[in-house]
Motif scaffolding. Structure first.
Motif, PDB file in Angstrom:
ATOM      1  N   LYS A 103       7.754 -29.458 -10.692  1.00 19.66           N
ATOM      2  CA  LYS A 103       7.991 -28.101 -10.185  1.00 19.66           C
ATOM      3  C   LYS A 103       6.903 -27.732  -9.184  1.00 19.66           C
ATOM      4  O   LYS A 103       7.156 -27.022  -8.207  1.00 19.66           O
ATOM      5  N   ALA A 118      10.553 -18.011  -5.866  1.00 17.33           N
ATOM      6  CA  ALA A 118       9.665 -17.145  -6.646  1.00 17.33           C
ATOM      7  C   ALA A 118       8.224 -17.574  -6.419  1.00 17.33           C
ATOM      8  O   ALA A 118       7.914 -18.761  -6.415  1.00 17.33           O
ATOM      9  N   VAL A 141       8.078 -15.756 -16.839  1.00 15.86           N
ATOM     10  CA  VAL A 141       8.766 -17.027 -16.570  1.00 15.86           C
ATOM     11  C   VAL A 141       7.720 -18.132 -16.640  1.00 15.86           C
ATOM     12  O   VAL A 141       6.772 -18.150 -15.854  1.00 15.86           O
ATOM     13  N   LYS A 143       7.251 -22.366 -16.912  1.00 18.73           N
ATOM     14  CA  LYS A 143       7.966 -23.632 -16.744  1.00 18.73           C
ATOM     15  C   LYS A 143       7.035 -24.818 -16.941  1.00 18.73           C
ATOM     16  O   LYS A 143       5.976 -24.886 -16.316  1.00 18.73           O
ATOM     17  N   VAL A 153      11.881 -24.452 -19.756  1.00 18.05           N
ATOM     18  CA  VAL A 153      11.667 -23.140 -19.143  1.00 18.05           C
ATOM     19  C   VAL A 153      11.857 -22.044 -20.187  1.00 18.05           C
ATOM     20  O   VAL A 153      12.844 -22.051 -20.913  1.00 18.05           O
ATOM     21  N   VAL A 155      12.042 -17.880 -20.378  1.00 17.26           N
ATOM     22  CA  VAL A 155      12.075 -16.580 -19.706  1.00 17.26           C
ATOM     23  C   VAL A 155      12.137 -15.544 -20.822  1.00 17.26           C
ATOM     24  O   VAL A 155      13.079 -15.538 -21.607  1.00 17.26           O
ATOM     25  N   GLU A 180       5.678 -17.984 -12.947  1.00 20.27           N
ATOM     26  CA  GLU A 180       6.154 -17.435 -11.673  1.00 20.27           C
ATOM     27  C   GLU A 180       6.819 -16.090 -11.818  1.00 20.27           C
ATOM     28  O   GLU A 180       7.163 -15.651 -12.917  1.00 20.27           O
ATOM     29  N   GLU A 181       7.007 -15.475 -10.671  1.00 18.80           N
ATOM     30  CA  GLU A 181       7.690 -14.199 -10.520  1.00 18.80           C
ATOM     31  C   GLU A 181       9.107 -14.296 -11.098  1.00 18.80           C
ATOM     32  O   GLU A 181       9.780 -15.303 -10.906  1.00 18.80           O
ATOM     33  N   TYR A 182       9.551 -13.273 -11.780  1.00 16.93           N
ATOM     34  CA  TYR A 182      10.918 -13.229 -12.320  1.00 16.93           C
ATOM     35  C   TYR A 182      11.903 -12.901 -11.194  1.00 16.93           C
ATOM     36  O   TYR A 182      11.665 -11.992 -10.399  1.00 16.93           O
ATOM     37  N   LEU A 183      12.989 -13.653 -11.140  1.00 16.36           N
ATOM     38  CA  LEU A 183      14.024 -13.396 -10.134  1.00 16.36           C
ATOM     39  C   LEU A 183      15.210 -12.729 -10.810  1.00 16.36           C
ATOM     40  O   LEU A 183      15.788 -13.293 -11.739  1.00 16.36           O
ATOM     41  N   GLU A 187      23.006 -16.180 -10.597  1.00 13.30           N
ATOM     42  CA  GLU A 187      22.620 -17.529 -10.167  1.00 13.30           C
ATOM     43  C   GLU A 187      23.815 -18.275  -9.602  1.00 13.30           C
ATOM     44  O   GLU A 187      24.940 -18.118 -10.068  1.00 13.30           O
ATOM     45  N   LYS A 209      23.766 -21.230 -18.538  1.00 12.31           N
ATOM     46  CA  LYS A 209      22.675 -22.038 -19.095  1.00 12.31           C
ATOM     47  C   LYS A 209      22.346 -21.720 -20.543  1.00 12.31           C
ATOM     48  O   LYS A 209      21.842 -22.560 -21.270  1.00 12.31           O
ATOM     49  N   ASN A 219      17.919 -21.638 -23.653  1.00 16.89           N
ATOM     50  CA  ASN A 219      18.423 -22.379 -22.497  1.00 16.89           C
ATOM     51  C   ASN A 219      18.914 -23.742 -22.940  1.00 16.89           C
ATOM     52  O   ASN A 219      18.353 -24.354 -23.851  1.00 16.89           O
ATOM     53  N   VAL A 277      15.627 -20.952  -7.269  1.00 20.27           N
ATOM     54  CA  VAL A 277      15.094 -20.973  -8.633  1.00 20.27           C
ATOM     55  C   VAL A 277      14.543 -22.368  -8.923  1.00 20.27           C
ATOM     56  O   VAL A 277      13.474 -22.523  -9.502  1.00 20.27           O
ATOM     57  N   GLU A 278      15.293 -23.368  -8.518  1.00 21.73           N
ATOM     58  CA  GLU A 278      14.863 -24.751  -8.746  1.00 21.73           C
ATOM     59  C   GLU A 278      15.608 -25.672  -7.803  1.00 21.73           C
ATOM     60  O   GLU A 278      16.695 -25.350  -7.332  1.00 21.73           O
TER      61      GLU A 278
HETATM   62  P1  AMP Z   1      14.866 -24.282 -14.172  1.00 20.42           P
HETATM   63  O1  AMP Z   1      14.666 -25.435 -15.102  1.00 20.42           O
HETATM   64  O2  AMP Z   1      13.745 -24.049 -13.244  1.00 20.42           O
HETATM   65  O3  AMP Z   1      16.194 -24.342 -13.525  1.00 20.42           O
HETATM   66  O4  AMP Z   1      15.066 -22.982 -15.050  1.00 20.42           O
HETATM   67  C1  AMP Z   1      16.093 -22.885 -16.017  1.00 20.42           C
HETATM   68  C2  AMP Z   1      16.684 -21.503 -16.000  1.00 20.42           C
HETATM   69  O5  AMP Z   1      15.688 -20.529 -16.303  1.00 20.42           O
HETATM   70  C3  AMP Z   1      17.243 -21.081 -14.665  1.00 20.42           C
HETATM   71  O6  AMP Z   1      18.529 -21.517 -14.436  1.00 20.42           O
HETATM   72  C4  AMP Z   1      17.189 -19.579 -14.788  1.00 20.42           C
HETATM   73  O7  AMP Z   1      18.266 -19.100 -15.561  1.00 20.42           O
HETATM   74  C5  AMP Z   1      15.927 -19.344 -15.546  1.00 20.42           C
HETATM   75  N1  AMP Z   1      14.843 -19.128 -14.591  1.00 20.42           N
HETATM   76  C6  AMP Z   1      14.047 -20.055 -14.049  1.00 20.42           C
HETATM   77  N2  AMP Z   1      13.154 -19.513 -13.190  1.00 20.42           N
HETATM   78  C7  AMP Z   1      13.413 -18.196 -13.193  1.00 20.42           C
HETATM   79  C8  AMP Z   1      12.822 -17.064 -12.518  1.00 20.42           C
HETATM   80  N3  AMP Z   1      11.789 -17.200 -11.692  1.00 20.42           N
HETATM   81  N4  AMP Z   1      13.349 -15.862 -12.760  1.00 20.42           N
HETATM   82  C9  AMP Z   1      14.385 -15.702 -13.616  1.00 20.42           C
HETATM   83  N5  AMP Z   1      14.966 -16.699 -14.281  1.00 20.42           N
HETATM   84  C10 AMP Z   1      14.489 -17.944 -14.088  1.00 20.42           C
END
Ligand code: AMP
Ligand code: GLY
Length: 432
Positions: A103, A118, A141, A143, A153, A155, A180-183, A187, A209, A219, A277-278
């Protein structure tokens, strides 16, 4: 064309199914595959993480193309080994797959390429955790900085939980976490094919998810998906191509590690605009199941063009004017520790419904000489063998019809203790 697909999941089953429908494909092989894939392709008991084994198999088969499905072989350099053996491969190098594998690396590339995401803070020491969390505030958030199959992850609004997750990640060998900052906002997953230079987007999909209805629970790797997204703004795909995919692919090329394969853009449509987000370095699971169900262009030539630097020569992709919904049937306990070895019945009955097909993930064949029910294959019975067991896909004229088909199929399948979400594509099918 002779094609070898690497992987074991429903995503790979979807790839193999789409390839099996392409008249240009003469032979299909999978390593190691699963029982569903085995109905369409010859299975080979090969360690999918061992590049030398996969490359040797591809050479022995005279494969014209190898398609690597999951992230772990990509990060382990399986595509590099196949490419070094002179066989075209769909999937990025181990170096380029770091866009998913780390990441922190992905954030560095995004910063250099000016891609909106973010704001992150990399934390490597336990005493830095609380300050990083408080810099952003709730929701927190956190990760894990490595491959974690969507489960690394957290949240949460609960600061103690956020601290605990960060400390647990830091406790692992070489552990690091990104805070990180919450988004906010919905999605979207958009897959963009790249040959290292050119890019070609597929159609957007949405993944679910969380384990439970209404986005409750932990998740998971993904419990269902649908496409198209009637609520998505017009111009979204072009915007993501121009502001996310092209700059990222250009930055990877500039670094001398071109990204060829599929760049999975996990996006949040926030009040401030589109944010990444990723990134993943492979097709998403279960989104691929619905995206490929809608693709009308034969798949093999598309993947081969990406693998051989010829995406620029490809005619525009064609899409069916239909909707697709997939619902994942998961084992008891998923995404925690799961129960395996339970009988699965009703797959053929589900597939007898119009517009329904069933893709296998965590399944196995259990030898049982006495069995003769619908789903027995040569005296073997289908049993569960993993967390996500089946991906039931419904295709229909609109999301409501596709949903009805998918849930009709799920209703015919029996697996003791299994669970699935009941609200996949529900809001979108109602126009909200
Ligand atoms: P990732 O493995 O980075 O995809 O994160 C898994 C899930 O966590 C994402 O699909 C989002 O639903 C949630 N998530 C990850 N990062 C954020 C963020 N900065 N703000 C809000 N939700 C997040
Ligand atoms: N559906 C989420 C993923 O493939 O990572």
């Amino acid at each position: 064309m002779r094609i070898l697909v690497v992987g074991t999941g429903a995503r790979e089953h979807a790839l193999v199914r789409a390839l099996s429908l392409d008249p240009a494909v003469t032979e299909l092989h999978a390593a190691p595959g699963n029982p569903g894939i085995g109905r369409l392709a010859t299975l080979h008991a090969v360690d999918q993480l061992d590049g030398a084994q996969v490359a040797a198999l591809a050479t022995r088969l005279g494969a014209d193309l190898v398609v690597v499905g999951p992230e772990a072989p990509l990060v382990a350099g399986v595509a590099d080994a196949v490419r070094a053996a002179g066989v075209p491969v769909f999937g990025p190098s181990g170096e380029a797959a770091r866009l998913e594998g780390s990441k922190a690396f992905a954030k560095d590339v995004m910063a250099a390429a000016g891609v909106p995401t973010a704001e992150p803070r990399l934390v490597t020491r336990p005493d830095e955790v609380e300050a990083a969390l408080d810099a952003f505030g709730a929701p927190y958030v956190v990760k894990e900085d490595g491959l974690a199959a969507g489960k690394g992850v957290v949240v949460t609004d609960d600061r103690d939980d956020a601290v605990a997750h960060a400390l647990a990640c830091l406790g692992k060998e070489g552990g690091a976490v990104v805070v990180e900052e919450y988004l906010d906002g919905p999605e979207v997953s958009l897959f963009v094919l790249s040959d290292g230079t050119d890019v070609v987007p597929l159609v957007p999909a949405q993944d679910f998810k969380r384990a439970g209805d209404g986005d409750t629970g932990p998740n998971t790797g993904g419990m269902g998906a649908y496409s198209p997204l009637p609520w998505a703004p017009a111009g979204l795909v072009d915007e993501v191509v121009e502001t996310v995919a092209r700059p990222t692919v250009a930055e990877m090329a500039r670094r001398g590690t071109p990204f060829a394969g599929v760049l999975y853009c996990g996006l949040a449509l926030t009040s401030k605009g589109v944010r990444v987000v990723e990134f993943n370095a492979r097709f998403g699971d279960p989104e691929t199941q619905v995206v490929l169900a809608r693709l009308a262009t034969p798949l093999a030539g598309v993947l081969l063009a990406a693998a051989t630097g010829r995406l620029g020569e490809l005619a525009p992709l064609e899409w069916r004017d239909e909707a697709a919904v997939t619902v994942v049937v998961a084992s008891e306990g998923y995404p925690g520790s799961v129960r395996s070895g339970d009988a699965i019945t009703g797959v053929e009955a589900a597939e007898a419904l119009p517009g329904v097909h069933v893709l296998h993930a965590g399944t196995a064949l259990h030898q049982d000489p006495g069995g003769d029910d619908d789903d027995a294959t040569e005296g073997a019975h289908l049993v569960s063998a993993g967390g996500r067991v089946l991906s039931v896909v419904g295709v229909g004229s609109d999301l409501a019809a596709a949903r009805a088909a998918a849930y009709g199929g799920v209703g015919r399948i029996a697996l003791a203790g299994s669970h699935h979400r009941g609200d996949i594509a529900l809001a979108a099918s109602q126009g909200s």
